[in-house]
Write a protein that holds these residues in place. Structure first.
Motif, PDB file in Angstrom:
ATOM      1  N   LYS A  89      67.785 -46.268 -20.806  1.00  0.00           N
ATOM      2  CA  LYS A  89      67.026 -45.521 -19.797  1.00  0.00           C
ATOM      3  C   LYS A  89      66.261 -44.354 -20.383  1.00  0.00           C
ATOM      4  O   LYS A  89      65.326 -43.863 -19.762  1.00  0.00           O
ATOM      5  N   MET A  90      66.717 -43.887 -21.511  1.00  0.00           N
ATOM      6  CA  MET A  90      66.085 -42.677 -22.025  1.00  0.00           C
ATOM      7  C   MET A  90      65.508 -42.904 -23.399  1.00  0.00           C
ATOM      8  O   MET A  90      65.554 -42.022 -24.240  1.00  0.00           O
ATOM      9  N   SER A  91      65.004 -44.066 -23.642  1.00  0.00           N
ATOM     10  CA  SER A  91      64.395 -44.282 -24.950  1.00  0.00           C
ATOM     11  C   SER A  91      63.035 -44.898 -24.792  1.00  0.00           C
ATOM     12  O   SER A  91      62.813 -45.708 -23.906  1.00  0.00           O
ATOM     13  N   HIS A 138      61.134 -41.272 -14.224  1.00  0.00           N
ATOM     14  CA  HIS A 138      60.027 -40.307 -14.232  1.00  0.00           C
ATOM     15  C   HIS A 138      59.926 -39.620 -15.578  1.00  0.00           C
ATOM     16  O   HIS A 138      58.846 -39.373 -16.106  1.00  0.00           O
ATOM     17  N   MET A 139      61.075 -39.325 -16.116  1.00  0.00           N
ATOM     18  CA  MET A 139      61.108 -38.632 -17.398  1.00  0.00           C
ATOM     19  C   MET A 139      60.444 -39.466 -18.476  1.00  0.00           C
ATOM     20  O   MET A 139      59.633 -38.976 -19.258  1.00  0.00           O
ATOM     21  N   LEU A 140      60.811 -40.723 -18.492  1.00  0.00           N
ATOM     22  CA  LEU A 140      60.246 -41.591 -19.516  1.00  0.00           C
ATOM     23  C   LEU A 140      58.742 -41.666 -19.397  1.00  0.00           C
ATOM     24  O   LEU A 140      58.029 -41.618 -20.398  1.00  0.00           O
ATOM     25  N   VAL A 141      58.311 -41.815 -18.155  1.00  0.00           N
ATOM     26  CA  VAL A 141      56.871 -41.905 -17.955  1.00  0.00           C
ATOM     27  C   VAL A 141      56.196 -40.634 -18.446  1.00  0.00           C
ATOM     28  O   VAL A 141      55.165 -40.668 -19.125  1.00  0.00           O
ATOM     29  N   ALA A 142      56.813 -39.493 -18.131  1.00  0.00           N
ATOM     30  CA  ALA A 142      56.213 -38.228 -18.555  1.00  0.00           C
ATOM     31  C   ALA A 142      56.171 -38.126 -20.073  1.00  0.00           C
ATOM     32  O   ALA A 142      55.170 -37.721 -20.657  1.00  0.00           O
ATOM     33  N   ILE A 143      57.256 -38.514 -20.697  1.00  0.00           N
ATOM     34  CA  ILE A 143      57.294 -38.407 -22.154  1.00  0.00           C
ATOM     35  C   ILE A 143      56.302 -39.373 -22.785  1.00  0.00           C
ATOM     36  O   ILE A 143      55.662 -39.071 -23.783  1.00  0.00           O
ATOM     37  N   GLU A 144      56.171 -40.513 -22.177  1.00  0.00           N
ATOM     38  CA  GLU A 144      55.174 -41.449 -22.693  1.00  0.00           C
ATOM     39  C   GLU A 144      53.797 -40.828 -22.647  1.00  0.00           C
ATOM     40  O   GLU A 144      53.008 -40.951 -23.577  1.00  0.00           O
TER      41      GLU A 144
END
Lengths: 177, 801
Positions: free
Chosen positions: A170-172, B503-509
């Motif tokens: 989920k966090m990669s 959401h976090m992943l999208v933001a980091i992307e």
């Protein structure tokens, strides 16, 4: 950049990105540089993520910190030997969970208070959800996760509530491998 | 209910068939063509050859002039039948999720073919190469090109080309040589065939078919990179196929003896000429289309017509010049999308999009139905176990080998390696389809004694891949993705957290810029901005494109500015506290400007961050939400249930992987547009509020010294920011006043870094705020700064929202 575990190719790529974001070529990134990334405006927690890049008290982010934060999102190295003497790598499960925890815990007191949870919920739920509904959700969430009944979620409780979640997945971000 | 409708529809289908057959049956000894009956008075019996009226006994009130309308009637009837078949297929949704539509359509084709055969009318209706290549294929490919996700396509272009060119050549060579070897070994018995013919057969059977690929991948959700690989490959391999086909065809005509190095070199050169020539033709026509749409401001009703006609012309032109027609029309669609979407009126854009889908869908349906019908023709069936089975085996095995080999090589150069699962899906998804059949039907019987064998084999290959592989694709994919979350009920915390992670992943992307910047891309972007947009887009479209994002901030800042002015005028804090007055009606303003940019929604923009809002919105709109598989909860406690239910209903869905899903039958209308708008508005609002809080601190501090003592430390503006902008705006003195000096915070905890940062940014804001009055068109540069500036991070300790 050993501790982040990025390959040189990645570092180069990230540096290109850093430079592209740094429109004024100061070698440092400011919040407005992040703000210019249009996708973030569409993200409910975009601003929080931006905040996570800046250490408390800092207004700017240098490349080193930029990479460090992004390193959290590298997929875990499955084959890493568990060496207790070495510090926890940035992309280990614990570090990732810690990063997520800090998104909630803005005042850095080590606990997610009800108010902080409410804020996050507010930003992630549609406008039509009423305050009472929000509060009930927050209450139930804390009830489920809070084991020592202090009406806040500590890091350990947070971690425990996520033990079934595949954090690595989920966090990669794959391309940061 | 469904049953009845089903039966009714089937009945209609059969009825239309029988009518036709009956009608056919009445032509007793009539010439094949349809000759219009002369004059008003005609007779039922066709004596059309003479062209003179037969002897009549009296005036006929009503006559049955079949031959008068035969050709168009049949065509229309077949299209109707195809449409009805599609309806029948779509009746039962659970069926179509197991068996792909294309397979079902082929089945219906068999049934229809069977009926026609039974009525004694074989061979009249088959998929002839002419009809296929000239009337059925172009729309499908134009649709593919027009809706192609350009950014994705071009960023994976290298890999796609490798697969398309090298992969197809590999397939062709291995299949051809393999079959030849087996023939030499006697596995196929005695057939009149040679090495060259095998190679030709290999080259036409090697190509992955775009029509079939789309049809199957619509049901199977794969990640966008994988999809674009297979899809792109299927489109671009036409260049190779055409060349190989023509080259080997020529070789076969020449005979084996004439082939020497010169000929081979000519063959290789012809590849480059055909491929690049075809693309060039497509690009030229794209330019033409864009220029034309630029000038059609006064006659917008005919705009859609131009697109289709010119697209078709590009296909025919390339065909005329013996270049790759498919490449031509693909590139025509790819290159013109952006400009015509910008130039044309919104209604025209919708029309074009919708009609294109209609045509493509219709063509695809007809193609598959006819592929089925063409099978029921005993004349063409030649069975040779060895040939057929070996072909099937070879295309399957060599596809796998080829893909894995090429991927292994490619992965050394890619930053995101293609995984094992992806490779398996890519190999398995190499479907052959109607293009192969069309090519094989074009073979000359005299040169190719075994043409019927090849036709039969091709048909069997097509059926095998489309039906078998199509049906088993989805289970295969699901089985491969074995790691699934345990199907337990997630706690609230987990649910919330899952979404946060997304959401976090999208933001980091976004932050890390998944598509790296490189020199070429930036150069292209600059070139395009400067020259192409100037040339090809209407001036009004150009402006709106660039400034949509900035318009929003302009509105933001205008309001902020007016707010400040009010504050200054009134000179009291009491006003400042009353937020409602100065509140921006986002909805109204946003909607207004939003509707202007609707045509832009599908416009795709290559390039890094300064992309207009339109394409952002297109990017952002999540097309498939993956985690809808959340379990329905039992009612534990009503509270609990409500909470989960609320979450399920109201959590914002993030952008997911599948934002570039290309679909034959669904127009990507922005379903989640509202959500995106809402999030955007909230973010802007919160940023505006923190800006206001900055203002609130500053305005009183400066103008109303007495009223307010802010405790917090003054912030030094980053000088770069202020000096930059202070150069070029008229309100120099005011600016300086605001740029230095105290910025109060909202009185919140100093430890909170957000307000501090907010004020760090503020200096920049002030200038454009005042500059907002100037014509925004004049300083693009300045206005582009606005996004940075007005986008203040959300103040978490929100002061009185």
């Amino acid at each position: 950049m050993q501790e982040t575990g990025f390959t040189p190719a990645h570092i180069v790529r990230l540096y290109d990105r850093f430079e592209a974001l740094d429109k004024e070529k100061t070698g440092l990134l400011r919040p407005q540089d992040f703000g210019a990334i249009n996708g973030l405006a569409m993200n409910p927690i975009g601003d929080r993520i931006i905040g996570a890049f800046f250490s408390p008290g800092q207004e700017t982010v240098d490349f080193h910190s930029f990479v460090r934060i992004l390193a959290h999102f590298r997929p875990e190295d499955k084959k890493r030997p568990k060496d207790p003497s070495m510090p926890e790598p940035v992309n280990s499960r614990t570090s990732k969970i810690k990063f997520a925890f800090q998104l909630y815990d803005q005042d850095k007191d080590g606990k997610i208070s009800r108010a902080e949870l409410l804020q996050v919920l507010r930003s992630m739920l549609e406008m039509q959800v009423t305050e009472e509904q929000l509060e009930s959700i927050a209450d139930r969430t804390i009830q489920e996760a809070d084991l020592d009944k202090d009406d806040a979620i500590s890091f350990e409780e947070f971690r425990k509530s996520l033990e079934k979640v595949n954090i690595d997945h989920k966090m990669s971000i794959r391309f940061l491998r | 209910m469904a049953c009845r409708t089903c039966l009714w529809l089937l009945g209609t289908a059969f009825f239309t068939c029988t009518v036709r057959l009956v009608v056919e049956g009445t032509e007793v000894g009539a010439p094949q063509g349809s000759h219009p009956e002369p004059g008003v008075v005609g007779s039922n019996h066709s004596q059309a050859g003479g062209g003179h009226g037969s002897s009549i006994s009296g005036i006929q009130i009503v006559t049955f002039k079949w031959h008068h309308v035969e050709a168009p009637y049949l065509i229309a009837l077949w299209i109707l039948v195809a449409g009805v078949s599609k309806m029948v297929v779509e009746l039962n949704h659970s069926l179509t999720s197991v068996i792909p539509e294309s397979a079902l359509l082929i089945l219906i084709g068999w049934i229809l073919g069977g009926i026609i055969y039974g009525a004694g009318k074989m061979q009249t209706f088959t998929l002839t190469p002419t009809v296929f290549f000239f009337y059925l294929l172009p729309q499908v490919i134009l649709d593919a090109g027009y809706f192609m996700p350009n950014k994705l396509f071009f960023s994976n272009m290298g890999a796609i080309l490798v697969y398309a060119v090298i992969g197809t050549c590999w397939n062709a060579a291995t299949v051809g040589l393999g079959l030849w070897g087996c023939w030499l070994g006697g596995a196929m018995g005695d057939i009149d065939i040679g090495l060259l013919q095998f190679l030709l057969f290999g080259s036409l059977i090697a190509a992955v078919d775009p029509v079939a690929v789309i049809a199957v991948f619509e049901e199977v959700h794969v990640n966008e990179v994988l999809f674009i690989m297979v899809f792109g490959e299927s489109l671009l391999n036409d260049g190779v196929t055409v060349v190989l086909f023509n080259v080997f065809d020529a070789f076969v005509s020449l005979g084996g003896a004439e082939i020497d190095a010169v000929e081979i070199i000519k063959g290789i050169i012809s590849f480059f000429v055909v491929a690049f020539g075809g693309s060039l033709v497509g690009i030229i026509f794209a330019l033409l289309i864009s220029l034309l749409t630029r000038c059609t401001k006064n006659i917008q009703i005919i705009e859609p017509g131009f697109i289709f006609i010119l697209g078709y012309l590009s296909y025919l032109t390339a065909e005329m010049l013996s270049l790759s027609a498919i490449l031509s029309i693909v590139f025509c669609g790819i290159c013109c999308q952006k400009y015509i979407n910008a130039n044309m009126d919104e209604c025209s854009v919708t029309t074009v999009r919708y009609v294109m889908k209609v045509f493509a869908n219709g063509s695809e349906t007809i193609i598959f139905v006819f592929l089925g019908i063409s099978a029921i023709d005993p004349a063409i069936w030649v069975w040779n176990t060895g040939f057929i089975l070996l072909t099937l085996l070879f295309i399957f095995v060599f596809r796998f080998i080829g893909v894995f080999l090429l991927t292994w090589i490619l992965n050394k150069y890619r930053l995101v390696p293609l995984e094992f699962i992806d490779q398996v899906v890519m190999s398995y998804g190499g479907l052959r389809g109607a293009v192969a059949y069309g090519l094989v039907a074009m073979l000359d019987e005299n040169k190719f004694k075994e043409k019927n064998l090849m036709v039969s084999t091709t048909l069997i290959v097509v059926y095998f891949t489309v039906m078998l592989q199509g049906i088993t694709m989805k289970p295969l994919v699901t089985w491969l993705k074995v790691k699934r979350a345990a199907v337990t009920e997630l706690t609230l915390a987990e649910k919330i957290q899952n979404r946060t992670f997304d959401h976090m992943l999208v933001a980091i992307e976004d932050i890390s810029g998944q598509i790296g910047h490189n020199y070429m891309r930036d150069k292209w972007h600059n070139f395009e901005e400067r020259w192409l947009c100037w040339l090809l887009m209407k001036p009004s479209a150009r402006k709106s494109r660039d400034y949509i994002f900035n318009i929003f901030h302009q509105l933001n800042l205008k309001d902020a500015m007016s707010y400040v002015k009010e504050g200054e005028r009134r000179g009291s804090l009491a006003f400042v506290r009353n937020e409602t007055k100065a509140d921006v009606d986002f909805n109204k303003k946003f909607r207004a400007s939003f509707s202007e940019i609707m045509p832009d929604i599908m416009a795709d923009n290559m390039g890094p961050d300064h992309v207009p809002l339109s394409s952002i919105l297109q990017d952002i709109v999540p097309s498939v939400c993956l985690d809808m598989h959340e379990q329905d909860l039992e009612m534990r406690e009503s509270e609990d249930f409500n909470a989960h239910h609320l979450l399920q209903q109201h959590l914002y869905r993030g952008r997911k992987q599948h934002r570039h899903r290309y679909s034959r039958s669904h127009l990507e209308t922005n379903k989640d547009e509202n959500e995106v708008q809402e999030i955007f508005q909230r973010t802007m609002r919160s940023r505006l509020e923190s800006f206001k809080s900055a203002k609130m601190g500053v305005a009183p501090a400066k103008k109303i010294q007495t009223k307010h003592q802010k405790k917090d430390k003054p912030q030094k503006m980053p000088n770069g920011n202020s000096t930059d902008k202070s150069k070029n705006h008229p309100y120099g003195d005011k600016d300086l006043e605001f740029s230095e000096g105290d910025c109060g915070s909202g009185g919140e905890a100093a430890g909170d870094l957000f307000p501090m940062r907010a004020y760090g940014v503020e200096a920049g804001i002030v200038n454009p705020a005042f500059m907002a009055e100037m014509d925004p068109m004049d300083n693009m540069q300045q206005m582009q700064q606005i996004p940075h500036v007005a986008l203040l991070p959300q103040t978490l300790n929100s002061f009185d929202p």
